[in-house]
Structures are given as C-alpha cells and as structure tokens.
Design a protein around this motif. Structure first.
Motif, PDB file in Angstrom:
ATOM      1  N   HIS A   1       0.820  -1.218   0.000  1.00 18.94           N
ATOM      2  CA  HIS A   1       0.000   0.000   0.000  1.00 18.94           C
ATOM      3  C   HIS A   1       0.850   1.263   0.000  1.00 18.94           C
ATOM      4  O   HIS A   1       0.308   2.366   0.029  1.00 18.94           O
ATOM      5  CB  HIS A   1      -0.948   0.000   1.205  1.00 18.94           C
TER       6      HIS A   1
ATOM      7  N   GLY B   1      -0.918   4.231  -1.572  1.00 19.85           N
ATOM      8  CA  GLY B   1      -1.144   3.333  -2.678  1.00 19.85           C
ATOM      9  C   GLY B   1       0.146   2.850  -3.315  1.00 19.85           C
ATOM     10  O   GLY B   1       1.200   3.449  -3.169  1.00 19.85           O
TER      11      GLY B   1
ATOM     12  N   LYS C   1      -4.413  -0.603  -2.920  1.00 22.09           N
ATOM     13  CA  LYS C   1      -5.114   0.686  -2.915  1.00 22.09           C
ATOM     14  C   LYS C   1      -4.598   1.573  -1.781  1.00 22.09           C
ATOM     15  O   LYS C   1      -4.064   1.089  -0.790  1.00 22.09           O
ATOM     16  CB  LYS C   1      -6.609   0.455  -2.708  1.00 22.09           C
TER      17      LYS C   1
END
Length: 106
Positions: free
Chosen positions: A43, A49, A53
């Motif tokens: 991440h 991100g 995500k």
C-alpha cells in the motif's frame, strides 16, 4: 423505543473500544511496525497506494472499523491482499483498522 440499528452501532463501538484496550502497548508497537512494513510493502510506506489501494484515513473515511478488520483478517480473494487471520487476532485487526483510520500527526 430506541432504534435497533442505533443500539447495535453503540454496542459495536463499545466492543471495539474494549477489544482495543486488551492490546498491550508493546503489542500495539509491534502492530504499528507490521502496518508500516508489511502493509506498506503493497500500500506504500505512506499508505497512499502502490500495488494495493491507498489506505490513508481520508481513503478509509467511509468504511467502518469492523468491515476493515474483516478485510484484514480474511484478505480479498482474487487480489494480492492476503488473509492475516493466521497471524493476528480479531482484536488486533480491529486495532489496525482504527490505527489506519486515525490521522497521524508526525
């Protein structure tokens, strides 16, 4: 008579506070390190991100901690998000969810 949904939400909030209270400060530090290193590897170290995500507080604002904890525990089939249930407890997953939803002042 009070709305059943409101009562359920209040009970979940109390439960999440009591579950988080069960985690020692040492374990909280370990979980924070895990989030930065392990979650950050997909991440992004700033959680903005990468392969995964973005998981900043702003990105998670519309999600409840219990739902996030379920994703943390069980992963997302068909994606790179693995299940963490073999390594952490439900209380720890909820702590992580709350941690991710909290703005950091650093």
């Amino acid at each position: 008579m009070a709305d059943a949904g409101l009562i359920a939400a209040a009970l979940m909030a109390v439960a999440s506070v009591s579950l988080a209270a069960e985690i020692s400060p040492q374990r909280q530090a370990e979980l924070e390190h895990m989030v930065i290193q392990d979650c950050g590897s997909c991440h992004g170290l700033t959680m903005k991100g990468g392969l995964g995500k973005p998981i900043t507080p702003a990105d998670l604002a519309g999600f409840d901690p219990e739902g996030l904890a379920a994703i943390i525990l069980d992963g997302v089939p068909g994606t790179a998000m693995p299940p963490w249930r073999p390594l952490i407890s439900e209380a720890e997953a909820l702590w992580i969810a709350d941690y991710l939803k909290t703005e950091k002042t650093e």
